[in-house]
Design a protein around this motif. Structure first.
Motif: not given
Length: 133
Positions: A66-73
């Motif tokens: 979830t953290d990776w998704l949030t950072r990327c988007l």
């Protein structure tokens, strides 16, 4: 996830996602043109060209994913943090059936639950696919 017969004639009963070298989440399903297919003939290690997959996540979600998704988007710049994402199909006895290694993966869409739905979907693009059995 396409549930076609594998070379071992066993069907996947579980699907996990790894970020880098670590398993981070068990997911409901994965779909894309390469999933469920045998490694392409004539390509070493089942290497393939760029593509896209969709992952359906349940309520038990990984904070790391979830953290990776949030950072990327949240960061729409060209320097978004691409990852190596590996999707692993497992047999009922937890023996790995097939590994799909997505190099240079990056989320492009993330649909969160609406109206109390227990799942969400994430679409990832990748630069290269390697399939191993």
């Amino acid at each position: 996830m396409t549930l076609e017969e594998t070379p071992e004639t066993r069907r996947p009963s579980a699907v996990t996602v790894e970020l880098g070298a670590f398993q981070v989440e068990t997911v409901r399903s994965v779909s894309g043109t390469a999933f469920g297919a045998a490694p392409p003939d004539g390509l070493p290690g089942g290497a393939g060209r760029p593509g896209e997959i969709t992952i359906v996540r349940g309520a038990d979600q990984s904070a790391a994913f979830t953290d990776w998704l949030t950072r990327c988007l949240a960061t729409r710049a060209a320097d978004r943090p691409r990852q190596t994402v590996t999707v692993v199909h497992y047999a009922a006895d937890r023996t790995p059936l097939r590994r799909y290694r997505l190099s240079g993966a990056l989320p492009t869409t993330w649909e969160t639950p609406k109206d109390g739905a227990p799942t969400e979907s994430v679409t990832l693009t990748y630069e290269e696919l390697t399939i191993t059995t």
